[in-house]
Design a protein around this motif. Structure first.
Motif, mmCIF file in Angstrom:
data_model
loop_
_atom_site.group_PDB
_atom_site.id
_atom_site.type_symbol
_atom_site.label_atom_id
_atom_site.label_comp_id
_atom_site.label_asym_id
_atom_site.label_seq_id
_atom_site.Cartn_x
_atom_site.Cartn_y
_atom_site.Cartn_z
ATOM 1 N N THR A 117 0.833 -1.214 0.000
ATOM 2 C CA THR A 117 0.000 0.000 0.000
ATOM 3 C C THR A 117 0.861 1.254 0.000
ATOM 4 O O THR A 117 0.609 2.201 -0.752
ATOM 5 N N ASP A 121 1.080 3.959 -3.101
ATOM 6 C CA ASP A 121 0.782 5.383 -2.879
ATOM 7 C C ASP A 121 1.983 6.252 -3.230
ATOM 8 O O ASP A 121 1.835 7.350 -3.783
ATOM 9 N N ARG A 224 -6.280 2.303 -8.040
ATOM 10 C CA ARG A 224 -5.715 3.247 -7.075
ATOM 11 C C ARG A 224 -4.566 4.042 -7.698
ATOM 12 O O ARG A 224 -4.419 5.240 -7.455
ATOM 13 N N SER A 228 -4.710 8.583 -9.586
ATOM 14 C CA SER A 228 -3.939 9.785 -9.249
ATOM 15 C C SER A 228 -3.639 10.642 -10.471
ATOM 16 O O SER A 228 -3.166 11.779 -10.339
#
Length: 431
Positions: A117, A121, A224, A228
Motif C-alpha cells: 500500500t 501510494d 488506485r 492519481s
C-alpha cells in the motif's frame, strides 16, 4: 471493461512446464492493463509506461528524459533525500528510464499489504506529482551534461548517433534522447510541467503487473494508481520517417580503431515481416561470432574486434544497424567486406544448416526471456504498449520455427536492398 485472457506455456530451465496466464483489460480512464499472477515469490513487480519518450521532445531535445529522471528527485511533500529514505526504509524499489518511444517507471515491492500500500501510494505520487524543484533540475541537468560529454569521447557513441541522424533526418527519432547543451540550458520547470501534464496521463499509460496479487487485487491496485492521474488523451501517432539518402559519412576521431555503423530504416513493432527478418538478422549478424558476419569478418580474417547486427522495432520504422570495430588501417577493407557479405545474403539467403541452427538457437533461448518476474513484466508491458496480440508470446516460438529460407530471402530483398545502405565511419585519427 474488456477482459482478455491468454495462457502462455513456458518451458522452464528445469524442464517442467508452467502455464502463465496473461490477462488484459482497460480501465475507465483508458489505461491498458497487462497482468500475470505469479505467487511463487512474495513480491509484486509493476511498470507504468507512458508514450512519452524522446520522440515527444519537440523542439527541445532531452525534455522527455530530463522529466523522467526528475520523477525520483522529489514528489509531493518529499524532496529527493526524503523520498529516497522513504523507499529504502521499506525495501521498495522505484526506477525510471526513457527510450525513443517509451518513458518507463518501474516498481518492486513485497506483496505484504502494509508495504505494498505504501509502495503504491508513493508510486502514484511520483508519477502524478513531481516537485520539479529548482535545485533538483540543476542537479539532473549537470548529470546529463556529464553524460553528454562522456558520450562524445566515445567513438562508438558518436558513430551510433551520427547514423541515427543520417537515417532519420528531421524525424524525432534522429536526436539523442540525452538532448544537447542548448536545449538543456533552456528547459525550465514550467516547460517540464507542461510536458508532464500532456503526456503523463491515464489515457496515455500502460500498466503491467506481475506478482503475488490475484486479479481482484490487481484491479484495485491499478485503479488506485491511475486514479492519481488526469484522464488526458493518448499521444498522437508519430509520422513515418522519410527515406534517408544512402551514402558514406566519415568522421576523423582520436581512437586506435574505427567504428563502422551501417544501417537502413527497419520495421515497426507490428510488421508482417518481423519473423523472417528476425531469423535472417540472427544468421547474418545477430548471433555474434557464430553469425555470417562474425565468422567471415572476425574469425576467418581477423578484421574486427567485434561485429553484430540488430533490429530495433518502434512505433514507426526503427533502425536496422550493422556495427563493427576494426584497426584504422583496415577500416575500408572491412567496410567493403561487410557490404559484400550483406549483398550475398540478400541475393542468396541462408542455407538449410544456417536456418535450422538459427531457429534452434532462438527458440531454445526464448524461455530465458521469461525466466523471472521482472523479465515477464518487461515482455507483457511491451505487448500492451505496442498493442500486440495477447497470444504473441505463446505463438512466438511456432512462428520462428515456421520461417523458411524463401521467406527470409524475400523479406531481405524487399526490405533491405544494399542501395539503401547508409554508412558512418568514425575513427582514423591518432590518439
Amino acid at each position: 471493461m474488456i477482459r482478455q485472457i491468454f495462457l502462455v506455456s513456458l518451458l522452464l530451465l528445469t524442464g517442467a512446464a508452467q502455464a502463465l496466464e496473461i490477462q488484459s483489460w482497460r480501465t475507465a480512464q483508458g489505461t491498458r492493463v497487462m497482468y500475470a499472477h505469479a505467487p511463487q515469490l512474495p513480491m509484486v513487480d509493476l511498470s507504468v509506461l507512458f508514450d512519452a519518450g524522446s520522440a515527444r521532445d519537440g523542439a527541445l531535445p532531452g525534455k522527455a528524459r530530463l522529466l523522467n529522471q526528475l520523477l525520483l528527485e522529489g514528489a509531493g511533500e518529499r524532496d529527493a533525500d526524503a523520498l529516497a529514505r522513504h523507499l529504502e526504509s521499506r525495501g521498495i524499489e522505484i526506477s525510471t528510464r526513457v527510450g525513443r518511444d517509451i518513458a518507463w517507471i518501474n516498481m518492486r515491492s513485497l506483496s505484504d499489504k502494509s508495504i505494498l500500500t505504501v509502495a503504491l501510494d508513493t508510486l502514484a505520487e511520483v508519477i502524478a506529482s513531481p516537485r520539479l524543484d529548482a535545485d533538483a533540475i540543476a542537479r539532473v541537468k549537470e548529470r546529463t551534461l556529464a553524460e553528454l560529454r562522456l558520450s562524445r569521447q566515445s567513438a562508438e557513441d558518436v558513430a551510433e548517433q551520427m547514423l541515427m541522424q543520417a537515417l532519420y533526418g528531421k524525424h524525432p527519432y534522429a536526436h539523442d534522447p540525452l538532448g544537447n547543451e542548448s536545449s538543456l540550458a533552456s528547459l525550465d520547470a514550467g516547460q517540464l510541467r507542461a510536458f508532464h501534464e500532456q503526456y503523463y496521463t491515464a489515457a496515455n499509460a500502460v500498466v503491467a503487473v506481475v506478482g503475488n496479487v490475484d486479479r481482484n487485487q490487481a484491479e484495485l491496485l491499478v485503479k488506485r494508481l491511475v486514479g492519481s492521474l488526469e484522464a488526458g488523451e493518448k499521444a498522437a501517432p508519430l509520422s513515418p520517417p522519410e527515406k534517408p539518402k544512402p551514402g558514406i559519412q566519415r568522421k576523423r576521431f582520436p581512437a586506435s580503431q574505427t567504428h563502422i555503423n551501417m544501417g537502413m530504416l527497419g520495421i515497426r513493432r507490428d510488421d508482417a515481416d518481423y519473423f523472417p527478418l528476425l531469423v535472417g538478422n540472427h544468421i547474418l549478424g545477430g548471433s555474434g561470432l557464430t553469425s555470417i558476419m562474425g565468422e567471415e569478418v572476425r574469425n576467418k580474417r581477423g578484421l574486427s574486434y567485434g561485429i553484430s547486427s540488430r533490429f530495433t522495432p518502434l512505433w514507426v520504422q526503427g533502425p536496422w544497424m550493422l556495427s563493427a570495430q576494426t584497426k584504422n588501417d583496415q577500416a575500408e577493407s572491412t567496410r567493403q567486406l561487410m557490404v559484400a557479405l550483406l549483398r550475398d545474403f540478400i541475393d542468396e539467403g541462408p542455407d538449410k544448416k544456417q536456418l535450422e541452427a538459427a531457429k534452434k538457437h532462438l527458440v531454445g533461448g526464448f524461455p530465458l526471456k521469461l525466466a523471472s518476474n521482472r523479465k515477464i513484466l518487461q515482455q507483457i508491458a511491451v505487448l500492451g504498449f505496442y498493442d500486440l496480440p495477447l497470444n504473441w508470446l505463446d505463438t512466438w516460438a511456432t512462428k520462428v520455427e515456421q520461417v523458411s529460407a524463401s521467406q527470409v530471402r524475400r523479406a531481405f530483398r524487399r526490405r533491405m536492398p544494399v542501395k539503401n545502405l547508409v554508412t558512418v565511419m568514425v575513427g582514423g585519427a591518432k590518439q
